[in-house]
Enzyme design. Sequence first.
Site, PDB file in Angstrom:
ATOM      1  N   SER A   1      63.351 -11.736 -37.998  1.00 35.40           N
ATOM      2  CA  SER A   1      63.051 -11.052 -36.743  1.00 35.40           C
ATOM      3  C   SER A   1      64.054  -9.930 -36.497  1.00 35.40           C
ATOM      4  O   SER A   1      65.208 -10.008 -36.915  1.00 35.40           O
ATOM      5  CB  SER A   1      63.110 -12.047 -35.579  1.00 35.40           C
ATOM      6  OG  SER A   1      62.981 -11.392 -34.329  1.00 35.40           O
TER       7      SER A   1
ATOM      8  N   TYR B   1      66.430 -19.111 -30.679  1.00 32.73           N
ATOM      9  CA  TYR B   1      65.534 -18.400 -31.591  1.00 32.73           C
ATOM     10  C   TYR B   1      66.284 -17.283 -32.314  1.00 32.73           C
ATOM     11  O   TYR B   1      66.239 -17.175 -33.541  1.00 32.73           O
ATOM     12  CB  TYR B   1      64.339 -17.830 -30.825  1.00 32.73           C
ATOM     13  CG  TYR B   1      63.354 -17.097 -31.711  1.00 32.73           C
ATOM     14  CD1 TYR B   1      62.428 -17.795 -32.471  1.00 32.73           C
ATOM     15  CD2 TYR B   1      63.374 -15.708 -31.789  1.00 32.73           C
ATOM     16  CE1 TYR B   1      61.535 -17.120 -33.294  1.00 32.73           C
ATOM     17  CE2 TYR B   1      62.494 -15.034 -32.611  1.00 32.73           C
ATOM     18  CZ  TYR B   1      61.573 -15.739 -33.364  1.00 32.73           C
ATOM     19  OH  TYR B   1      60.691 -15.070 -34.189  1.00 32.73           O
TER      20      TYR B   1
ATOM     21  N   THR C   1      54.212 -21.796 -45.384  1.00 35.59           N
ATOM     22  CA  THR C   1      54.362 -22.709 -44.245  1.00 35.59           C
ATOM     23  C   THR C   1      53.840 -22.015 -42.982  1.00 35.59           C
ATOM     24  O   THR C   1      53.924 -20.796 -42.842  1.00 35.59           O
ATOM     25  CB  THR C   1      55.831 -23.142 -44.043  1.00 35.59           C
ATOM     26  OG1 THR C   1      56.616 -22.022 -43.604  1.00 35.59           O
ATOM     27  CG2 THR C   1      56.423 -23.710 -45.323  1.00 35.59           C
ATOM     28  N   GLY C   2      53.296 -22.812 -42.075  1.00 35.04           N
ATOM     29  CA  GLY C   2      52.728 -22.244 -40.851  1.00 35.04           C
ATOM     30  C   GLY C   2      51.536 -21.360 -41.139  1.00 35.04           C
ATOM     31  O   GLY C   2      51.371 -20.283 -40.549  1.00 35.04           O
ATOM     32  N   ALA C   3      50.659 -21.818 -42.045  1.00 34.87           N
ATOM     33  CA  ALA C   3      49.574 -20.968 -42.548  1.00 34.87           C
ATOM     34  C   ALA C   3      48.292 -21.048 -41.727  1.00 34.87           C
ATOM     35  O   ALA C   3      47.330 -20.344 -42.035  1.00 34.87           O
ATOM     36  CB  ALA C   3      49.260 -21.343 -43.996  1.00 34.87           C
ATOM     37  N   SER C   4      48.233 -21.882 -40.703  1.00 34.18           N
ATOM     38  CA  SER C   4      46.959 -22.108 -40.012  1.00 34.18           C
ATOM     39  C   SER C   4      46.712 -21.172 -38.829  1.00 34.18           C
ATOM     40  O   SER C   4      45.637 -21.206 -38.228  1.00 34.18           O
ATOM     41  CB  SER C   4      46.870 -23.564 -39.540  1.00 34.18           C
ATOM     42  OG  SER C   4      47.895 -23.852 -38.607  1.00 34.18           O
TER      43      SER C   4
ATOM     44  N   GLY D   1      48.254 -17.223 -36.629  1.00 33.28           N
ATOM     45  CA  GLY D   1      49.193 -16.125 -36.490  1.00 33.28           C
ATOM     46  C   GLY D   1      49.491 -15.378 -37.782  1.00 33.28           C
ATOM     47  O   GLY D   1      48.607 -15.064 -38.578  1.00 33.28           O
ATOM     48  N   ILE D   2      50.764 -15.092 -38.000  1.00 33.18           N
ATOM     49  CA  ILE D   2      51.207 -14.340 -39.169  1.00 33.18           C
ATOM     50  C   ILE D   2      50.836 -15.074 -40.454  1.00 33.18           C
ATOM     51  O   ILE D   2      50.393 -14.460 -41.435  1.00 33.18           O
ATOM     52  CB  ILE D   2      52.728 -14.095 -39.113  1.00 33.18           C
ATOM     53  CG1 ILE D   2      53.095 -13.211 -37.919  1.00 33.18           C
ATOM     54  CG2 ILE D   2      53.225 -13.474 -40.420  1.00 33.18           C
ATOM     55  CD1 ILE D   2      52.532 -11.806 -37.978  1.00 33.18           C
ATOM     56  N   GLY D   3      51.000 -16.390 -40.471  1.00 34.33           N
ATOM     57  CA  GLY D   3      50.696 -17.164 -41.672  1.00 34.33           C
ATOM     58  C   GLY D   3      49.242 -17.050 -42.081  1.00 34.33           C
ATOM     59  O   GLY D   3      48.927 -16.877 -43.270  1.00 34.33           O
TER      60      GLY D   3
END
EC number: 1.1.1.270
Length: 341
Positions: free
Chosen positions: A171, A193, A8-11, A13-15
Amino acid sequence: MRKVVLITGASSGIGLALCKRLLAEDDELHLCLACRNMSKAEAVCAALLASHPTAEVTIVQVDVSNLQSVFRASKELKQRFQRLDCIYLNAGIMPNPQLNIKALFFGLFSRKVIHMFSTAEGLLTQGDKITADGLQEVFETNVFGHFILIRELEPLLCHSDNPSQLIWTSSRNARKSNFSLEDFQHSKGKEPYSSSKYATDLLSVALNRNFNQQGLYSNVACPGTALTNLTYGILPPFIWTLLMPAILLLRFFANAFTLTPYNGTEALVWLFHQKPESLNPLIKYLSATTGFGRNYIMTQKMDLDEDTAEKFYQKLLELEKHIRVTIQKTDNQARLSGSCL
């Protein structure tokens, strides 16, 4: 048979860095990019396939801050795959971060200055809002949307003869003091967060307790301070550029400054190559970088207890039940309205 990895969130940054590193090590993987923005996901998919033509890279659209989107994506994934070998639960938000200048100033002259810069403890507050599902946005995006995704995909994940992995992006900022079972969505606080990342740690422990016998294992990792869209929300890029000489010096004393998304994925990639049943579920695995730029893994015992983790898990199950009942009522009312027309 190719291993299937959902991120998830692969597009960005970290992903995105994670996708690149995994394929660089094994281009026989099947990566499924779970992203909200399809145009960005398609561009990333094309670039990954151009670099690794023997790999298999596909996309599923999902917004983990919208439960209807999670349900749709889960249904699609169950139609496509017979099993998932690993899910990276990486998508997350830190909306409207505000730097506490007063805390920063006093921290500079305290004995905890290195700890402060390593964890951002007490430095950041965020705004939050209510989603269309009636939940706090940070909680739904970082925790509950992923929880529902796991619940929906249990048939693809639970195979006792061949274990599957859940790897959470947590985190160093996950603070016990910012989390409360009575307000687990953090609706009354100013550090959603940090609360959500502590909730992630609790959930990972509870998932192991409830699913290890079914062949599903969960671990958490921290990428450190890497310059991504999330950190650029705290300070604009040019400020980070101005601070870079001081940060590079500080990295000789605080190994949390991984700085690049590539470095930040060190622990996440390492976990993928381990036998999940051999890992300690009470340990957080930290990406770290030395002052000379060498990446390595650190471990940290999480500040939590298993009873609290189980209580939190039960509260999530209760919330899930409530959400499903609400959705069913809404669907029934919509059908009745349609039949009347």
